[in-house]
Design a protein around this motif. Structure first.
Motif, short mmCIF file in Angstrom:
data_model
loop_
_atom_site.label_atom_id
_atom_site.label_comp_id
_atom_site.label_asym_id
_atom_site.label_seq_id
_atom_site.Cartn_x
_atom_site.Cartn_y
_atom_site.Cartn_z
N ILE A 130 0.79 -1.06 0.02
CA ILE A 130 -0.06 0.02 0.03
C ILE A 130 0.97 1.25 -0.04
N LEU A 131 1.85 1.39 0.84
CA LEU A 131 2.80 2.40 1.06
C LEU A 131 3.52 2.57 -0.50
N ALA A 132 4.20 1.58 -1.06
CA ALA A 132 4.67 1.66 -2.32
C ALA A 132 3.62 2.38 -3.44
N LYS A 133 2.51 1.92 -3.67
CA LYS A 133 1.60 2.49 -4.36
C LYS A 133 1.28 4.01 -4.03
N ALA A 134 1.36 4.40 -2.77
CA ALA A 134 1.16 5.80 -2.30
C ALA A 134 2.17 6.60 -2.75
N GLN A 135 3.62 6.05 -2.57
CA GLN A 135 4.59 6.74 -3.05
C GLN A 135 4.66 6.88 -4.81
N GLN A 136 4.21 5.97 -5.58
CA GLN A 136 4.34 5.95 -7.01
C GLN A 136 3.20 6.90 -7.35
N THR A 137 2.19 7.23 -6.60
CA THR A 137 1.27 7.93 -6.86
C THR A 137 1.64 9.32 -6.83
N ALA A 138 2.46 9.52 -5.55
CA ALA A 138 2.99 10.97 -5.68
C ALA A 138 3.87 11.28 -6.59
N ARG A 139 4.86 10.04 -7.07
CA ARG A 139 5.64 10.62 -8.11
C ARG A 139 4.88 10.95 -9.63
N ASP A 140 3.83 10.15 -9.64
CA ASP A 140 3.10 10.23 -10.88
C ASP A 140 2.47 11.58 -10.95
N ASN A 141 2.38 12.34 -9.87
CA ASN A 141 1.76 13.67 -9.63
C ASN A 141 2.78 14.56 -9.71
N GLY A 142 4.21 14.22 -9.87
CA GLY A 142 5.09 15.23 -10.07
C GLY A 142 5.84 15.70 -8.61
N HIS A 143 5.42 14.73 -7.40
CA HIS A 143 6.04 15.02 -6.17
C HIS A 143 6.81 14.16 -5.70
N GLU A 144 7.92 14.42 -5.12
CA GLU A 144 8.78 13.53 -4.31
C GLU A 144 8.17 13.23 -3.05
N PRO A 145 7.84 11.78 -2.64
CA PRO A 145 7.03 11.56 -1.47
C PRO A 145 7.73 12.02 -0.27
N THR A 146 6.76 12.86 0.54
CA THR A 146 7.02 13.42 1.78
C THR A 146 6.30 12.39 2.79
N GLN A 147 7.23 11.66 3.67
CA GLN A 147 6.51 10.63 4.59
C GLN A 147 6.42 11.13 5.79
N TYR A 148 5.11 10.81 6.34
CA TYR A 148 4.80 11.48 7.86
C TYR A 148 4.80 9.98 8.51
N THR A 149 5.00 10.20 9.79
CA THR A 149 4.68 9.04 10.87
C THR A 149 3.77 9.60 11.87
N TYR A 150 2.65 8.71 12.13
CA TYR A 150 1.48 8.97 12.96
C TYR A 150 1.54 7.98 13.90
N CYS A 151 1.18 8.31 15.07
CA CYS A 151 0.85 7.18 16.34
C CYS A 151 -0.89 7.33 16.20
N VAL A 152 -1.28 6.08 16.65
CA VAL A 152 -2.60 5.78 16.69
C VAL A 152 -2.89 5.72 18.49
N ASP A 201 5.13 12.18 13.98
CA ASP A 201 4.83 13.62 13.49
C ASP A 201 3.82 14.02 14.29
N PHE A 202 2.72 13.23 14.41
CA PHE A 202 1.21 13.62 14.96
C PHE A 202 0.66 12.26 15.38
N ASN A 203 -0.30 12.27 16.29
CA ASN A 203 -1.15 11.31 16.72
C ASN A 203 -2.47 11.43 16.01
N ILE A 204 -3.07 10.13 15.90
CA ILE A 204 -4.51 10.22 15.29
C ILE A 204 -5.20 9.44 16.64
N VAL A 205 -6.16 10.25 17.24
CA VAL A 205 -6.82 9.59 18.57
C VAL A 205 -8.26 9.41 18.25
N LEU A 206 -8.73 8.14 18.51
CA LEU A 206 -10.07 7.94 18.53
C LEU A 206 -10.70 8.10 19.91
N SER A 207 -11.49 8.96 20.01
CA SER A 207 -12.03 9.71 21.33
C SER A 207 -13.44 9.52 21.48
#
Length: 293
Positions: free
Chosen positions: A119-141, A183-189
């Motif tokens: 899934i991540l590889a497809k997202a990175q390829q989508t970024a490149r296909d749209n003219g962007h070098e992938p910017t990766q974010y790390t999130y905690c749940v 880099d940020f948290n995703i919280v289910l509250s």
């Protein structure tokens, strides 16, 4: 006239005695025969007329019955068609509900490491296909309150954030981290705890405060009336609310782009949980929203 007077004299007992008895007998017999013939003709005529009237009445009754049968048949056919349409509509609704439930199940299905990498590889390829070098974010749940197991939620978040129609088109890709090294948290509250993150948060909706993207558990499981009544469903709502709230973390603000016109797709950053303004529900960033800070 003389003949008539002669016949009348023959029929009159007082005057008939002065006439030839044979002649009187013949006249009387002819008169009787004539009367009988007239009566027979009258009876036959009445019988024929009665038969005609009976036939006409029967025909009218038959026509009335046929008309009634046709009307009844039309009503029955109309009822059948209406019932058929209602049945088809119910079946369509059931099929739609089944489809939504299947999509919700697919969103939260467990992920192996290989599947995450794919899934991540497809997202990175989508970024490149749209003219962007992938910017990766790390999130905690994380969770706040009693929201049950986070596994299904975490699986859905990973799929949604790296969706090929989502923020990867703007160059953003995402990986799940742990131990607060994110880099940020995703919280289910739980809804009742939403305001503990900030007084500006509402127990009715989701919110973003600093490095916390807070998803209201009530909304995660029930959506909003505005969204659902506008044609959205729960599977799409979950995609929209994750993409919208993470969009704030990427630098976007609420309603930075508003509805362009009735029937057009709503901008992702429009507050679609609260209002559509005539726009159609939309869970992905529009072309004009494809930027990140």
């Amino acid at each position: 006239m003389r003949f008539i007077r002669y016949v009348l004299r023959a029929l009159n007992p007082k005057t008939a005695v002065t006439m030839d008895s044979r002649q009187v007998f013949r006249i009387r017999r002819c008169v009787v025969a004539g009367v009988i013939a007239v009566l027979v003709i009258a009876m036959v005529s009445c019988g024929v007329y009665g038969v005609k009237m009976h036939a006409q009445r029967a025909a009218q009754a038959s026509q009335s019955a046929t008309s009634t049968d046709k009307t009844t048949a039309k009503r029955q056919n109309s009822k059948k068609e209406s019932s058929g349409k209602q049945s088809q509509k119910s079946q369509d609704n059931a099929d739609t509900e089944d489809s939504v439930q299947a999509e919700l199940k697919n969103q939260s299905a467990s992920l192996t490491d290989d599947q995450r990498n794919e899934i991540l590889a497809k997202a990175q390829q989508t970024a490149r296909d749209n003219g962007h070098e992938p910017t990766q974010y790390t999130y905690c749940v994380a969770q706040k309150g009693d929201v049950g197991s986070l596994d299904d939620f975490a699986n859905a978040v990973y799929r949604i954030l790296n969706g090929e129609r989502g923020w990867s088109r703007a160059g953003a890709t995402f990986v799940q981290g742990a131990d607060g090294n994110c880099d940020f948290n995703i919280v289910l509250s739980e809804a009742r705890y939403m305001t503990t993150f900030s007084p500006d948060c509402s127990t009715e909706y989701s919110c973003r405060v600093d490095e916390n993207v807070i998803i209201n558990d009530d909304r995660w499981n029930g959506g909003t009336n505005d969204w659902l009544s506008a044609g959205g469903d729960m599977a799409r709502y979950r995609v929209m609310v994750i993409n919208h709230e993470v969009g704030h973390r990427l630098g976007h603000t609420d309603n930075e782009t508003t509805c362009a016109g009735a029937g057009q797709l709503a901008p992702l950053m429009q507050e679609q949980s609260m209002h559509l303004d005539g726009c159609a529900t939309n869970e992905y960033p529009l072309d004009g929203e494809l930027w990140i800070k």
